[in-house]
Design an enzyme around this catalytic site. Structure first.
Site, PDB file in Angstrom:
ATOM      1  N   TYR A  41       0.815  -1.348   0.000  1.00 24.55           N
ATOM      2  CA  TYR A  41       0.037   0.047   0.021  1.00 24.55           C
ATOM      3  C   TYR A  41       0.892   1.191   0.083  1.00 24.55           C
ATOM      4  CZ  TYR A  41      -3.448   3.340   1.251  1.00 24.55           C
ATOM      5  OH  TYR A  41      -4.514   4.404   1.296  1.00 24.55           O
ATOM      6  N   ASP A  42       1.720   1.349   0.962  1.00 22.34           N
ATOM      7  CA  ASP A  42       2.700   2.553   1.114  1.00 22.34           C
ATOM      8  C   ASP A  42       3.698   2.681  -0.350  1.00 22.34           C
ATOM      9  OD1 ASP A  42       2.092   2.560   3.491  1.00 22.34           O
ATOM     10  OD2 ASP A  42       3.853   1.701   4.474  1.00 22.34           O
ATOM     11  N   SER A  87     -31.569  17.030  15.947  1.00 21.19           N
ATOM     12  CA  SER A  87     -31.161  16.185  17.310  1.00 21.19           C
ATOM     13  C   SER A  87     -32.246  15.203  17.710  1.00 21.19           C
ATOM     14  CB  SER A  87     -30.588  16.922  18.372  1.00 21.19           C
ATOM     15  OG  SER A  87     -31.572  17.921  19.028  1.00 21.19           O
ATOM     16  N   GLU A 124     -30.362   0.813  16.341  1.00 22.18           N
ATOM     17  CA  GLU A 124     -29.020   1.157  16.136  1.00 22.18           C
ATOM     18  C   GLU A 124     -28.315   1.470  17.285  1.00 22.18           C
ATOM     19  OE1 GLU A 124     -28.979   4.667  13.077  1.00 22.18           O
ATOM     20  OE2 GLU A 124     -30.305   3.281  12.909  1.00 22.18           O
ATOM     21  N   LYS A 126     -26.126   4.339  19.709  1.00 24.46           N
ATOM     22  CA  LYS A 126     -25.748   5.668  19.639  1.00 24.46           C
ATOM     23  C   LYS A 126     -24.310   5.969  20.110  1.00 24.46           C
ATOM     24  CE  LYS A 126     -27.740  10.127  21.490  1.00 24.46           C
ATOM     25  NZ  LYS A 126     -26.712  10.632  21.707  1.00 24.46           N
ATOM     26  N   ASP A 128     -21.008   7.487  20.408  1.00 21.13           N
ATOM     27  CA  ASP A 128     -20.505   8.740  21.415  1.00 21.13           C
ATOM     28  C   ASP A 128     -19.563   9.279  20.715  1.00 21.13           C
ATOM     29  OD1 ASP A 128     -20.465  10.462  23.506  1.00 21.13           O
ATOM     30  OD2 ASP A 128     -20.077   9.069  24.934  1.00 21.13           O
ATOM     31  N   TYR A 233     -19.123   5.797  11.380  1.00 21.93           N
ATOM     32  CA  TYR A 233     -20.167   5.296  11.073  1.00 21.93           C
ATOM     33  C   TYR A 233     -21.394   6.134  10.695  1.00 21.93           C
ATOM     34  CZ  TYR A 233     -18.871   0.622  13.098  1.00 21.93           C
ATOM     35  OH  TYR A 233     -18.074  -0.574  13.353  1.00 21.93           O
ATOM     36  N   LYS A 328     -30.848   5.745  26.795  1.00 14.95           N
ATOM     37  CA  LYS A 328     -29.781   5.762  27.091  1.00 14.95           C
ATOM     38  C   LYS A 328     -29.309   4.332  27.992  1.00 14.95           C
ATOM     39  CE  LYS A 328     -28.321  10.270  26.638  1.00 14.95           C
ATOM     40  NZ  LYS A 328     -26.847  10.748  26.874  1.00 14.95           N
ATOM     41  N   CYS A 422      10.043   3.326  48.407  1.00 12.64           N
ATOM     42  CA  CYS A 422       8.892   2.532  47.927  1.00 12.64           C
ATOM     43  C   CYS A 422       7.845   2.124  48.811  1.00 12.64           C
ATOM     44  CB  CYS A 422       9.362   1.307  46.980  1.00 12.64           C
ATOM     45  SG  CYS A 422       8.340   0.132  46.703  1.00 12.64           S
ATOM     46  N   CYS A 425       8.784  -1.814  49.458  1.00 15.28           N
ATOM     47  CA  CYS A 425       9.969  -2.430  49.893  1.00 15.28           C
ATOM     48  C   CYS A 425      11.019  -1.355  50.714  1.00 15.28           C
ATOM     49  CB  CYS A 425      10.791  -3.050  48.738  1.00 15.28           C
ATOM     50  SG  CYS A 425      11.475  -1.997  47.547  1.00 15.28           S
ATOM     51  N   CYS A 440      10.330   2.474  41.674  1.00 14.52           N
ATOM     52  CA  CYS A 440      11.159   2.050  42.667  1.00 14.52           C
ATOM     53  C   CYS A 440      12.357   1.311  42.312  1.00 14.52           C
ATOM     54  CB  CYS A 440      10.205   0.879  43.244  1.00 14.52           C
ATOM     55  SG  CYS A 440      11.110  -0.199  44.419  1.00 14.52           S
ATOM     56  N   CYS A 446      12.278  -5.829  45.554  1.00 10.03           N
ATOM     57  CA  CYS A 446      10.816  -5.302  45.576  1.00 10.03           C
ATOM     58  C   CYS A 446       9.825  -6.585  45.393  1.00 10.03           C
ATOM     59  CB  CYS A 446      10.547  -4.054  44.831  1.00 10.03           C
ATOM     60  SG  CYS A 446       9.113  -3.379  45.068  1.00 10.03           S
TER      61      CYS A 446
HETATM   62  S1  IVH Z   1     -29.894  10.044  14.244  1.00 15.06           S
HETATM   63  C1  IVH Z   1     -32.910  13.486  12.831  1.00 15.06           C
HETATM   64  N1  IVH Z   1     -28.413   8.049  14.864  1.00 15.06           N
HETATM   65  O1  IVH Z   1     -26.818  11.695  18.551  1.00 15.06           O
HETATM   66  C2  IVH Z   1     -31.970  12.204  13.666  1.00 15.06           C
HETATM   67  N2  IVH Z   1     -27.997  10.100  15.769  1.00 15.06           N
HETATM   68  O2  IVH Z   1     -29.182  13.959  18.986  1.00 15.06           O
HETATM   69  C3  IVH Z   1     -30.542  12.576  13.732  1.00 15.06           C
HETATM   70  N3  IVH Z   1     -26.031   9.982  17.358  1.00 15.06           N
HETATM   71  O3  IVH Z   1     -25.289  14.430  17.863  1.00 15.06           O
HETATM   72  C4  IVH Z   1     -29.771  11.946  14.199  1.00 15.06           C
HETATM   73  N4  IVH Z   1     -25.686   7.872  16.852  1.00 15.06           N
HETATM   74  O4  IVH Z   1     -24.505  12.652  16.202  1.00 15.06           O
HETATM   75  C5  IVH Z   1     -28.768   9.349  15.071  1.00 15.06           C
HETATM   76  N5  IVH Z   1     -27.506   6.179  15.552  1.00 15.06           N
HETATM   77  C6  IVH Z   1     -27.554   7.427  15.457  1.00 15.06           C
HETATM   78  C7  IVH Z   1     -26.643   7.964  16.196  1.00 15.06           C
HETATM   79  C8  IVH Z   1     -26.833   9.438  16.643  1.00 15.06           C
HETATM   80  C9  IVH Z   1     -25.086   8.842  17.633  1.00 15.06           C
HETATM   81  C10 IVH Z   1     -25.823  11.495  17.681  1.00 15.06           C
HETATM   82  C11 IVH Z   1     -25.926  12.429  16.620  1.00 15.06           C
HETATM   83  C12 IVH Z   1     -26.398  13.495  17.382  1.00 15.06           C
HETATM   84  C13 IVH Z   1     -27.225  13.129  18.544  1.00 15.06           C
HETATM   85  C14 IVH Z   1     -28.638  13.077  18.220  1.00 15.06           C
END
Ligand code: IVH
Length: 687
Positions: A41-42, A87, A124, A126, A128, A233, A328, A422, A425, A440, A446
């Site tokens: 690849y490199d 959100s 799916e 969530k 972070d 993702y 959550k 330490c 010991c 130590c 020790c």
């Molecule tokens: S859907 C209209 N799916 O969570 C729907 N958001 O408040 C838009 N997040 O900051 C979001 N995993 O980046 C969706 N599987 C997922 C997610 C996800 C993480 C985050 C997203 C946003 C917050 C949603």
């Protein structure tokens, strides 16, 4: 540089390389199934870089060479989102109630009668991390933007191009416009390694993978962003034009994700189409148990009504869709009180400050101890006993204190100091100049370092004690049979056979192995002691220079500095080691136990006394009676050096069966070539 107009050959080759490189990036980052070695690849990458440097007009916006980062930016341009980035509502009830409440709400809004069949959802994870919008025009990534306030984000295209998992060009038949939305995140192992590197450099560490990812995206220097290992993702769409799939009344969210995966965009495999509240709950529970085993942080799961037509019917309330909810899990970070700071001594002698906490439920378990890593981290985080601190426990990573909550503290709390001795010991505790860690100096003595010391001592390149491995060392130390290295040599067959699974025969083997190890070389013995910074090569240099153990033990730092390749840090380390009475005692006891080696008087006085002093030999092929290590040890004991490659400076080449190119080279240079018998004769010869 002189630029020339590319001939069609170069243009064709550049296109081939781009295709091959983007395929390999997909195989590597998305499928986790590389087809070619990294070196290939490199090499392709460098070839493309060279072509583009010579013919800049060959560079395209989807060229993988853009992944290494371009010029340093002076800021990020604001970009108005074509479709706002919303959100989702968060269900804070982390129990079953969270899922049922959502399903009930959806059914009510859709005005479904009680006997209507269950709604299908796509469940799916969530992730972070942070939300990102990737804009593909005619299949080529043209812009990447952060979420910002949802209406306007920032253009972070240069940094995003460095993320290997994000395709610069979509595979297959891409729509005219496709905005892919998803989460940029950092895997936990990459985060730990990044922090480890930062700690070693004495630089700022990141609180959690999310902060590290956010920091990387907002790097003004894309070359630095390129070194921060990010992943991505996809979970949804922004603006889209010319995608027939969406026109279908039966289109689903899960179908969209499948299609994105076909375009080569990473989509997490942990997702499922489930039916009704029971299906949601099943997913919540399954992912809850899997959470620790996932390589990245999640803070919950997300449920989305799967039918896009139903999603349209449900619509939005203010800035949140009615068709999605985040459910959550218990947090992986929690505040608690710091009751005390203890010191833990690790297997390598490193002293780690450990926070003693008011027990707190975090990341699925009750945590009452958490690491503070080292004195510098502790100081940087500014934590003191009595503070409210944030504890993080994610995956199977050891819990750590990531910071303190702002707040009042009584001013009489003294700042934490590292102990001078330490706690295990009593040996002196030292920090190397410019180093981060306190250690130590007790080494062999020790108790905390005992197992490590024994394993190292018995290792193949050290005393080479046959039959003494990990498990046995654990047993010997845990059962109290061995407290010090010299005690190894007092083990009798009877004592050993009493241990679990230690059949008489293997006990006898170990005793024989110990006996055989007694006859060694000074270099091996020095290496076996496990003095910090004394590897095999340094041990050999020391043995050659001083010739005898007592002279090494009594050497001053200045005298140690006279040894080849020994610098101030190494010299200090050796000196401190032998300054500890305990360590000297261990050496004496080992000698008393019968460990011996041929001593001479060091380089200056003894040069003439050894048969191979000043001679360099090269070994190639397999000798009939000596292993490579044995031959090397014999040559070095005779004052000679073993080199890895043949040159005019080589005095002899020792060739065994299936000798390779080194033998050809020796013949070419007309060097003296020996077989094993010749070597043995040479070793016996008078100097
Ligand atoms: S859907 C209209 N799916 O969570 C729907 N958001 O408040 C838009 N997040 O900051 C979001 N995993 O980046 C969706 N599987 C997922 C997610 C996800 C993480 C985050 C997203 C946003 C917050 C949603």
């Amino acid at each position: 540089m002189v630029h020339t107009i590319a001939d069609t050959g170069s243009a064709k080759r550049a296109a081939e390389l781009r295709t091959a490189l983007s395929r390999q990036a997909y195989q590597y980052y998305v499928l986790d199934a590389p087809e070619v070695p990294d070196a290939t690849y490199d090499a392709m990458f460098r070839e493309l870089q060279a072509l583009e440097a010579a013919h800049p007009e060959l560079q395209t916006p989807d060229s993988p060479t853009l992944r290494v980062g371009g010029r340093v930016l002076d800021g990020f341009a604001p970009v108005r989102h074509a479709v706002p980035m919303l959100s989702i509502r968060t269900e804070t009830d982390t129990t079953a109630g969270g899922a049922t409440a959502f399903d009930e709400r959806v059914r009510r809004e859709l005005e479904l009668p009680p006997d209507a069949p269950p709604v299908l959802y796509n469940a799916e994870l969530k992730f972070d991390g942070l939300a990102i919008n990737l804009r593909y025009e005619a299949g080529v990534l043209v812009q990447a933007t952060t979420r910002g306030d949802g209406e306007t984000g920032e253009d972070v295209t240069q940094n995003i191009r460095t993320v290997g998992a994000i395709p610069l060009r979509l595979r297959g038949d891409a729509p005219a416009l496709l905005e892919v939305r998803g989460e940029l995140y950092m895997r936990r192992d990459r985060f730990e390694r990044l922090n480890e590197r930062q700690r070693e450099k004495g630089e700022k560490t990141f609180v959690n993978p999310r902060n590290a990812a956010a920091g990387a995206v907002r790097q003004l220097d894309p070359a630095i962003a390129a070194q921060r290992p990010l992943s991505f993702y996809a979970y949804g769409l922004g603006a889209v034009q010319g995608w027939p799939l969406l026109a279908d009344e039966a289109a689903t969210h899960s179908g969209v994700l499948d299609a994105l995966a076909d375009f080569g965009v990473p989509v997490c495999a942990d997702r499922a189409v489930v039916s009704g509240a029971a299906g949601l709950l099943g997913f919540h529970e399954a992912m809850g148990s899997k959470r620790d085993a996932l390589p990245f942080d999640i803070d919950g799961v997300v449920y989305k009504v799967n039918s896009l037509a139903l999603q349209r019917r449900l619509g939005f309330v203010t800035r949140e869709p009615r068709w999605a909810v985040a459910h959550k899990y218990p947090a992986q970070e929690q505040p608690t009180r710091l009751n005390a700071i203890d010191i833990q001594v690790g297997r390598t002698g490193k002293l780690t400050p450990v926070a003693k906490l008011e027990p707190v439920f975090v990341g699925g378990t009750t945590v009452s101890n958490a690491t503070l890593h080292n004195l510098f981290e502790l100081r940087r985080k500014g934590v003191r006993v009595g503070d409210t601190v944030i504890v993080r426990r994610a995956g199977d990573v050891i819990p750590e204190v990531v910071g303190r909550m702002p707040g009042e503290r009584p001013d009489y709390v003294p700042n934490f100091r590292m102990p001078k001795a330490c706690p295990v010991c009593g040996s002196r505790v030292l920090r190397e100049k410019g180093g981060i860690d306190h250690r130590c100096t007790g080494g062999l003595f020790c108790g905390a370092q005992r197992k490590q010391a024994i394993l190292h001592f018995a290792g193949r390149r050290a005393m080479d004690v046959e039959g003494l491995g990990d498990k046995l060392v654990d047993q010997l130390v845990d059962s109290g049979l061995i407290r010090t290295l010299p005690e190894l040599y007092t083990l009798g067959v009877a004592k050993l056979a009493a241990l679990d699974r230690m059949a008489e025969k293997s006990a006898a083997n170990l005793v024989a192995g110990l006996e055989a190890s007694k006859s060694t070389t000074l270099a091996r013995f020095l290496y076996a002691l496990g003095i910090r910074h004394v590897g095999e090569a340094t041990a050999r240099d020391l043995a050659l220079h001083f010739g005898g153990m007592d002279r090494v033990m009594d050497a001053s730092v200045d005298e140690l500095l006279e040894v080849d390749d020994v610098g101030p840090v190494v010299a200090q380390s050796i000196h401190t080691f032998f300054e500890q009475p305990h360590n000297r005692e261990v050496v004496e006891q080992l000698r008393a136990a019968g460990i011996h080696w041929p001593e001479h008087e060091g380089r200056a006085a003894a040069t003439a006394a050894l048969p191979l002093t000043g001679k360099t030999l090269v070994l190639t092929g397999t000798l009939p009676g000596l292993s490579r290590d044995e031959a090397k040890a014999r040559i070095e004991a005779a004052g000679g050096k073993v080199a890895g490659s043949v040159s005019k400076k080589t005095h002899w080449v020792v060739a065994g069966a299936e000798a390779g190119s080194k033998l050809d080279k020796a013949r070419e240079l007309g060097l003296a070539i020996l077989d094993e018998a010749g070597l043995l004769a040479l070793l016996q010869s008078p100097p």
